[in-house]
Design a protein around this motif. Structure first.
Motif, short mmCIF file in Angstrom:
data_model
loop_
_atom_site.label_atom_id
_atom_site.label_comp_id
_atom_site.label_asym_id
_atom_site.label_seq_id
_atom_site.Cartn_x
_atom_site.Cartn_y
_atom_site.Cartn_z
N TRP A 379 0.82 -1.20 0.00
CA TRP A 379 0.00 0.00 0.00
C TRP A 379 0.86 1.26 0.00
CZ3 TRP A 379 -4.75 1.01 -1.26
CH2 TRP A 379 -5.70 -0.01 -1.23
N MET A 380 1.96 1.23 0.74
CA MET A 380 2.87 2.38 0.74
C MET A 380 3.40 2.64 -0.67
SD MET A 380 4.97 1.58 4.26
CE MET A 380 6.22 2.83 3.94
N ASP A 381 3.74 1.58 -1.37
CA ASP A 381 4.27 1.73 -2.72
C ASP A 381 3.19 2.25 -3.66
OD1 ASP A 381 6.60 1.33 -4.45
OD2 ASP A 381 5.37 -0.17 -5.47
N LYS A 382 1.95 1.75 -3.50
CA LYS A 382 0.84 2.20 -4.33
C LYS A 382 0.58 3.69 -4.14
CE LYS A 382 -1.47 -0.52 -7.13
NZ LYS A 382 -1.80 -0.09 -8.51
N VAL A 383 0.56 4.12 -2.89
CA VAL A 383 0.31 5.53 -2.60
C VAL A 383 1.37 6.41 -3.26
CG1 VAL A 383 0.28 7.26 -0.76
CG2 VAL A 383 -0.96 5.12 -0.49
N ALA A 384 2.60 5.90 -3.31
CA ALA A 384 3.69 6.66 -3.93
C ALA A 384 3.67 6.57 -5.45
CB ALA A 384 5.03 6.14 -3.40
N GLY A 385 2.76 5.77 -6.02
CA GLY A 385 2.66 5.64 -7.47
C GLY A 385 3.38 4.45 -8.04
N GLY A 386 3.81 3.51 -7.19
CA GLY A 386 4.49 2.31 -7.66
C GLY A 386 3.53 1.19 -8.01
N ARG A 420 15.58 -14.90 -10.36
CA ARG A 420 15.97 -13.59 -9.83
C ARG A 420 14.91 -12.58 -10.24
NH1 ARG A 420 21.05 -12.31 -12.11
NH2 ARG A 420 21.98 -13.64 -10.51
N LEU A 421 14.35 -11.90 -9.25
CA LEU A 421 13.32 -10.89 -9.46
C LEU A 421 13.92 -9.51 -9.24
CD1 LEU A 421 10.46 -12.57 -7.38
CD2 LEU A 421 10.81 -12.71 -9.85
N ARG A 422 13.70 -8.60 -10.19
CA ARG A 422 14.16 -7.22 -10.05
C ARG A 422 12.99 -6.37 -9.56
NH1 ARG A 422 14.80 -5.83 -15.09
NH2 ARG A 422 13.10 -4.34 -15.22
N ALA A 423 13.22 -5.54 -8.55
CA ALA A 423 12.16 -4.73 -7.96
C ALA A 423 11.77 -3.58 -8.87
CB ALA A 423 12.60 -4.19 -6.60
N VAL A 427 11.98 2.68 -4.58
CA VAL A 427 12.97 2.66 -3.50
C VAL A 427 14.17 3.49 -3.93
CG1 VAL A 427 12.33 0.43 -2.51
CG2 VAL A 427 13.95 0.50 -4.41
N PRO A 428 14.92 4.04 -2.97
CA PRO A 428 16.11 4.85 -3.32
C PRO A 428 17.31 3.96 -3.64
CG PRO A 428 15.81 4.82 -0.95
CD PRO A 428 14.64 4.06 -1.53
N ARG A 460 21.13 4.21 -3.40
CA ARG A 460 21.42 5.42 -4.15
C ARG A 460 21.60 6.56 -3.16
NH1 ARG A 460 17.29 5.41 -7.23
NH2 ARG A 460 16.02 6.85 -6.02
N GLY A 461 22.83 6.94 -2.94
CA GLY A 461 23.13 8.05 -2.05
C GLY A 461 22.81 7.75 -0.59
N LEU A 462 22.75 8.80 0.20
CA LEU A 462 22.50 8.67 1.63
C LEU A 462 21.10 8.12 1.90
CD1 LEU A 462 23.31 9.13 4.58
CD2 LEU A 462 22.47 11.49 4.35
N SER A 463 20.12 8.55 1.10
CA SER A 463 18.75 8.09 1.32
C SER A 463 18.65 6.58 1.16
CB SER A 463 17.79 8.79 0.36
OG SER A 463 18.12 8.49 -0.99
N GLY A 464 19.41 6.02 0.23
CA GLY A 464 19.40 4.57 0.04
C GLY A 464 19.97 3.83 1.23
N ARG A 465 21.03 4.36 1.78
CA ARG A 465 21.64 3.72 2.95
C ARG A 465 20.74 3.82 4.17
NH1 ARG A 465 25.21 5.16 -0.65
NH2 ARG A 465 27.27 4.18 -0.78
N LEU A 466 20.09 4.97 4.34
CA LEU A 466 19.17 5.13 5.46
C LEU A 466 17.96 4.22 5.30
CD1 LEU A 466 19.27 9.01 5.95
CD2 LEU A 466 20.38 7.26 7.37
N TYR A 467 17.51 4.05 4.07
CA TYR A 467 16.37 3.15 3.81
C TYR A 467 16.71 1.72 4.23
CZ TYR A 467 13.17 0.19 1.15
OH TYR A 467 12.25 -0.78 0.78
N TRP A 468 17.88 1.23 3.84
CA TRP A 468 18.27 -0.14 4.19
C TRP A 468 18.36 -0.31 5.71
CZ3 TRP A 468 18.48 -4.70 1.87
CH2 TRP A 468 19.14 -5.74 2.52
N LEU A 469 18.92 0.68 6.38
CA LEU A 469 19.03 0.59 7.84
C LEU A 469 17.65 0.58 8.50
CD1 LEU A 469 22.02 3.03 8.51
CD2 LEU A 469 22.04 0.53 8.67
N ALA A 470 16.70 1.33 7.92
CA ALA A 470 15.36 1.41 8.49
C ALA A 470 14.61 0.09 8.37
CB ALA A 470 14.57 2.52 7.80
N VAL A 471 14.81 -0.63 7.25
CA VAL A 471 14.06 -1.87 7.05
C VAL A 471 14.84 -3.10 7.53
CG1 VAL A 471 12.80 -0.92 5.09
CG2 VAL A 471 14.94 -2.15 4.68
N LEU A 472 16.09 -2.92 7.92
CA LEU A 472 16.92 -4.06 8.31
C LEU A 472 16.31 -4.91 9.43
CD1 LEU A 472 19.59 -5.43 7.63
CD2 LEU A 472 20.72 -3.96 9.31
#
Length: 493
Positions: A379-386, A420-423, A427-428, A460-472
């Motif tokens: 749902w989060m992805d849908k809301v963002a247009g994914g 192998r599935l590509r997303a 996501v950043p 991708r950049g700092l946002s990508g690293r923060l994203y991974w840490l948030a979902v880890l």
């Protein structure tokens, strides 16, 4: 028999047209930006595949050489960002390249599938399709432009929009365009006209409207679908306050159709849109048994879904993002930052049983771990247009290269061993989910198997690293559970 070239063979209509042409004995050449996308289609070894893009004049020239008939089934439906600004220009460029190449090569007939449109002001997408038809008709090569209504068939975007809106919502507040008159056409009838168009006399150079035998409102289409599917007809409340943009956001959230495709679909429904002439009847007879009524088209589509015989879907043809570069075999050695979550399990299940579970992942089967968490992320992805998790699968049991699986795309498929599935979620960075199974051997005898699972993320950049840490922390639970439950399901057979 004729030498025929098809531009757009990886699309919803093109993927169904090619086998019909082959069955009629024609020699078929297809153009694809990535020939690997066609690796697993049943007719791959029966056609010549050219790799290229019609924005390149050389690719257009190669497609037209030695071809008598050209089917032009390429159309951009992008509506977001830079692509939104460029798609009209790119479509004109492709049409002009094909026009020049077809004239130089002495092609006998161009056939273009466009859309029914009202008189007067058009949405930018319908205006672009109309302009492409005009460019082709002015090429000097005899051209027929078939202008079709909403195409109804298993896997078509129009059918999936009707199906999910009706399945999900017993009462639907809807924009006033649900009361506009439209003329749907069954995919089998659209294909009938496309196949027969090659036999038109050479002096024919014009548009033809094609549609089914009924003119309906969108609200009526939903109610007929509900009846055919065995549901209570929805209560549709037409409201004048929902703009096309807001309606597209609603469609994006409730159906598998993403925002980038929902916007042009909704824009095309803003006015009455039905055939203004039936001149095609003078040149091409109706299919045997007559044109397919809308209810029958719905029943046929539902039957194909239930029987797991859907040939093509809008999702296979409509990637939500530009194809990513293939996953490097050793990304860390290549100097890329990479985060992974890897799980390995030995199981008593044979490799074939594990593979059945792997190949059936996603769609109705889900991901074998914390369904609620997957739904929330979807749902989060849908809301963002994914893509979200409502896109589903073409087949619940079998995969082909380039198939869509919810928010994933099948990038690598080695039957019985590796998936192998590509997303295509938003996501950043770039993300993959990989499954592998190999037989285990003990003292020379095959017994059980080894299951490997990898989640891979290139930030991708700092946002990508923060994203991974948030979902880890969630990955530690979700991916462990996924590995355990997939192997347990395989052991149960």
């Amino acid at each position: 028999m004729s030498s025929i070239a098809v531009a757009g063979a990886t699309g919803y209509i093109g993927g169904r047209l090619v086998p019909l042409l082959l069955a009629a004995g024609h020699k078929v050449t297809v153009l694809s930006r990535n020939s690997e996308k066609l690796r697993d289609v049943p007719w791959r070894n029966e056609v010549e595949v050219l790799e290229g893009d019609l924005t390149d004049p050389d690719a257009a020239k190669a497609l037209c050489e030695n071809s008598e008939i050209i089917y032009y089934l390429v159309h951009s439906m992008s509506s977001d960002g830079k692509a939104s600004e460029d798609f009209g220009r790119l479509e004109r460029q492709c049409a002009r390249n094909l026009s020049q190449a077809s004239r130089d090569a002495g092609v006998k007939r161009l056939i273009y599938l466009s859309g029914l449109h009202p008189q007067g002001e058009l949405s930018r997408h319908l205006a672009s399709r109309k302009e492409v038809g005009e460019i082709l008709m002015s090429s000097g090569t005899p051209t027929v432009v078939l202008q079709a209504g909403l195409v109804i068939g298993s896997g078509s975007a129009s059918f999936e929009m009707v199906r999910h809106l009706t399945d999900v919502l017993p009462m639907m507040p809807a924009p006033k365009w649900v009361l506009n008159k439209i003329q749907p056409i069954a995919v089998r009838d659209a294909l009938h006209y496309l196949v027969q168009a090659m036999h038109l006399p050479p002096e024919i150079n014009r548009t033809f409207d094609i549609g089914g035998p009924e003119v309906l409102t969108y609200a009526q289409m939903m109610k007929v679908y509900a009846s055919a599917a065995g549901f209570r007809p929805p209560l549709v409340l037409a409201l004048p306050v929902l703009t096309p943009w807001l309606a597209a956001q609603w469609v994006n959230l409730v159906t598998p159709v993403p925002r980038s495709l929902a916007i042009p679909l909704v824009e095309s429904l803003q006015h009455d849109c039905f055939s203004h002439e039936h001149d095609i009847d003078k040149f091409i007879p109706e299919p045997e048994g007559g044109l397919t009524h809308y209810r029958r088209a719905v029943e046929l589509a539902l039957h194909k879904i239930e029987a797991d015989t859907v040939e093509t879907t809008w999702a296979t043809a409509h990637a939500l993002s530009a194809p990513a570069e293939p996953l490097p075999s050793d990304p860390e050695w290549a100097g890329l930052t990479v985060f992974t979550d890897e799980r390995v399990k030995e199981t008593s299940a044979e490799a074939g049983e594990v593979w059945k579970v792997i190949e059936g992942i996603g769609g109705e089967n889900g991901y074998y771990s914390i369904p609620f968490a997957w739904r929330v992320r979807g749902w989060m992805d849908k809301v963002a247009g994914g893509a979200g998790l409502t896109r589903g699968r073409r087949s619940p049991t079998h995969l082909q290269l380039n198939d869509a699986v919810d928010w994933w795309r099948v990038e690598t498929l080695e039957q019985g061993r590796l998936l192998r599935l590509r997303a295509e979620m938003l996501v950043p960075g770039r993300a993959w989910l990989e499954f592998e199974v190999t037989p285990s051997t003990h003292e020379g005898n095959e017994s059980g198997s080894t299951y490997r699972q990898r989640a891979i993320f290139f930030p991708r950049g700092l946002s990508g690293r923060l994203y991974w840490l948030a979902v880890l922390p969630f990955h530690g639970i979700i991916f462990k559970s996924m590995a355990n439950r997939i192997t347990a399901a395989a052991q149960q057979g």
